[in-house]
Design a protein around this motif. Structure first.
Motif, PDB file in Angstrom:
ATOM      1  N   GLN A 134     -27.765  80.051  45.116  1.00  0.00           N
ATOM      2  CA  GLN A 134     -28.712  81.160  45.205  1.00  0.00           C
ATOM      3  C   GLN A 134     -30.116  80.623  45.033  1.00  0.00           C
ATOM      4  OE1 GLN A 134     -28.366  84.110  42.090  1.00  0.00           O
ATOM      5  NE2 GLN A 134     -29.481  85.668  43.248  1.00  0.00           N
ATOM      6  N   TYR A 135     -31.060  81.136  45.836  1.00  0.00           N
ATOM      7  CA  TYR A 135     -32.451  80.718  45.716  1.00  0.00           C
ATOM      8  C   TYR A 135     -33.163  81.676  44.765  1.00  0.00           C
ATOM      9  CZ  TYR A 135     -37.150  79.193  46.985  1.00  0.00           C
ATOM     10  OH  TYR A 135     -38.433  78.689  46.944  1.00  0.00           O
ATOM     11  N   ARG A 158     -33.440  86.413  42.787  1.00  0.00           N
ATOM     12  CA  ARG A 158     -33.384  87.543  43.705  1.00  0.00           C
ATOM     13  C   ARG A 158     -32.955  87.142  45.121  1.00  0.00           C
ATOM     14  NH1 ARG A 158     -38.574  91.470  42.319  1.00  0.00           N
ATOM     15  NH2 ARG A 158     -38.155  91.704  40.100  1.00  0.00           N
ATOM     16  N   GLY A 159     -32.757  85.864  45.324  1.00  0.00           N
ATOM     17  CA  GLY A 159     -32.356  85.410  46.647  1.00  0.00           C
ATOM     18  C   GLY A 159     -30.894  85.738  46.944  1.00  0.00           C
ATOM     19  N   GLN A 160     -30.548  85.682  48.209  1.00  0.00           N
ATOM     20  CA  GLN A 160     -29.177  85.966  48.619  1.00  0.00           C
ATOM     21  C   GLN A 160     -28.257  84.833  48.190  1.00  0.00           C
ATOM     22  OE1 GLN A 160     -28.740  86.548  52.826  1.00  0.00           O
ATOM     23  NE2 GLN A 160     -26.678  87.394  52.666  1.00  0.00           N
ATOM     24  N   GLU A 161     -27.059  85.176  47.759  1.00  0.00           N
ATOM     25  CA  GLU A 161     -26.079  84.179  47.332  1.00  0.00           C
ATOM     26  C   GLU A 161     -25.243  83.710  48.519  1.00  0.00           C
ATOM     27  OE1 GLU A 161     -24.261  84.360  43.237  1.00  0.00           O
ATOM     28  OE2 GLU A 161     -24.670  86.485  43.579  1.00  0.00           O
ATOM     29  N   ASN A 172     -39.825  86.184  54.602  1.00  0.00           N
ATOM     30  CA  ASN A 172     -39.700  84.940  53.844  1.00  0.00           C
ATOM     31  C   ASN A 172     -40.957  84.091  53.980  1.00  0.00           C
ATOM     32  OD1 ASN A 172     -38.195  83.160  52.198  1.00  0.00           O
ATOM     33  ND2 ASN A 172     -37.723  81.913  53.988  1.00  0.00           N
ATOM     34  N   GLN A 202     -43.735  85.633  51.861  1.00  0.00           N
ATOM     35  CA  GLN A 202     -43.503  85.382  50.439  1.00  0.00           C
ATOM     36  C   GLN A 202     -43.905  83.961  50.063  1.00  0.00           C
ATOM     37  OE1 GLN A 202     -39.736  86.672  48.893  1.00  0.00           O
ATOM     38  NE2 GLN A 202     -39.778  85.220  47.208  1.00  0.00           N
ATOM     39  N   LYS A 203     -43.563  83.003  50.912  1.00  0.00           N
ATOM     40  CA  LYS A 203     -43.913  81.611  50.610  1.00  0.00           C
ATOM     41  C   LYS A 203     -45.408  81.360  50.725  1.00  0.00           C
ATOM     42  CE  LYS A 203     -39.512  79.383  51.720  1.00  0.00           C
ATOM     43  NZ  LYS A 203     -38.814  78.361  52.528  1.00  0.00           N
TER      44      LYS A 203
END
Length: 418
Positions: free
Chosen positions: A8-9, A12-15, A47, A50-51
């Motif tokens: 997971q990132y 809150r990232g997707q697993e 994404n 966000q980065k």
């Protein structure tokens, strides 16, 4: 199906799972529900944004109040850019743009004098209030933005009507904006340090700059649209006041949303008042909410307090060596501070080896002393026990008691040989 890894990132990232299906030998990457991940264009753009605009590892890499602060900070930056565009029109008029009688030389002289006044303003303000910007970062952040609005108001409403005094007006407003630059930049750094909880101050600062640049770009286009579409001065003034109100409102909300866990005098006195009254310590969020971000303090002492002051004033008022010896005898030999009340203030005299948490302790003793001036002399160990209790409760509440933001002068002394 055999699971090899789970990934997971951030929080809150997707697993994802790295698995080997039953009828294969190749490891494949699937979502937590067993499906192959599909990257949509919308997800890719989100994404990327966000980065670009958020610190790496957000929200785990920043403090809990980061999002609330940034929402209002973005709004105030947008409003400030729009009002700045409206004021710039008046500044250019003041410099003679569009006036056939004006020369490039006169505009250049005005510009140089204006910049010179700004440089002088930065130097003088840094000398005058530089040491207070860390101590009251919220107040100075708000004051800086209000002063910026005042400077733009002068440019918008005075320059067009008094062009003969444009040089003087621009020198004054540029000096005001120079103060804004020093106070705003310094307090922004202090707040960035608070938000960067992974020693990632450079990253948080860079992303904050990227956010502000993006907002300024949008605000510039809105300001340009208003300037080209609104020609009535009354409507321009109305728009200016609307966006100025939004700017100040958003700034108040932004600084009120910040939850600092290091004691300055205002937050320390709020916490101490609650402790002396109810023997409990308010959590940082409540104390920050009660702290005034405009003028004055929510709680104040009955006398002026100076920390780290020179013993020169003390020895000028107490010349008898026996009185000085009695004063020193009120404290333990391990104490690294002395407290003495003179005619104008209560002085705290610090030892060469004093540490930040001991300065907090010294201020606690001052607050106790001002409640009852016989406490330290007659009930020293009761005050010490209360301090230990307060320190424990403050640490449990989440305060940083290993540093402080109290105003401390640089005088240090020794009295161990008395």
């Amino acid at each position: 199906m055999k699971v090899h890894f789970r990934e997971q990132y951030g929080t809150r990232g997707q697993e994802f799972l790295y698995v080997t299906p039953i009828d294969q030998d190749t490891i494949v990457r699937v979502t937590i529900n067993g499906k192959k991940p599909a990257i949509s264009k919308g997800f890719f753009l989100l994404n990327l944004l966000q980065k670009t605009l958020l610190p790496q590892g957000y929200p785990d890499s920043v403090s809990d109040d980061y999002l609330d602060y940034q929402k209002y900070d973005t709004l105030q930056a947008l409003a400030s850019t729009i009002t700045g565009c409206l004021a710039t029109h008046s500044v250019l008029q003041g410099l003679g743009v569009g006036d056939e009688s004006s020369t490039a030389l006169s505009a250049t002289i005005t510009w140089i004098l204006k910049d010179g006044a700004g440089h002088l303003g930065r130097i003088l303000f840094a000398y005058w209030k530089g040491s207070e910007l860390d101590i009251d970062s919220k107040k100075w952040r708000l004051r800086a933005d209000v002063l910026n609005d005042l400077a733009m108001s002068i440019e918008l409403f005075l320059l067009p009507y008094y062009p003969m005094y444009s040089t003087y007006i621009l020198c004054v407003t540029t000096m005001m904006k120079a103060v804004v630059g020093v106070a705003g930049g310094a307090t922004r750094s202090a707040l960035t340090l608070h938000h960067a909880i992974r020693n990632n101050m450079a990253d948080v600062s860079a992303k904050d700059s990227a956010q502000e640049t993006c907002v300024n770009l949008i605000g510039s286009f809105i300001g340009l649209f208003l300037l080209t579409s609104i020609t009535n001065p009354a409507w321009v003034a109305t728009m200016f006041f609307i966006f100025t109100f939004i700017h100040i409102y958003a700034n108040v909300k932004a600084v009120k949303s910040v939850c600092l866990k290091t004691f300055n005098e205002a937050r320390y006195l709020i916490a101490l008042e609650e402790f002396f009254r109810n023997n409990s310590v308010l959590p940082p969020k409540v104390v920050n909410h009660l702290e005034r971000v405009t003028v004055g303090q929510t709680v104040s002492l009955t006398a002026k307090v100076k920390i780290g002051c020179s013993v020169k004033d003390l020895t000028e008022q107490i010349r008898n060596k026996y009185e000085i010896e009695d004063l020193v005898a009120c404290f333990e030999t391990r104490d690294k501070f002395l407290i003495a009340e003179t005619k104008n203030y209560v002085g705290v005299y610090l030892h060469y080896d004093i540490k930040p948490h001991e300065i907090l302790r010294a201020y606690f003793f001052v607050a106790s002393y001002l409640q009852d001036r016989t406490q330290i002399k007659n009930n020293y160990w009761e005050v010490q026990a209360k301090w230990s209790e307060f320190l424990n409760l403050a640490q449990l509440a989440g305060y940083n008691v290993h540093s402080h933001l109290l105003h401390v002068d640089e005088f240090r002394c020794d009295w161990r040989f008395i």
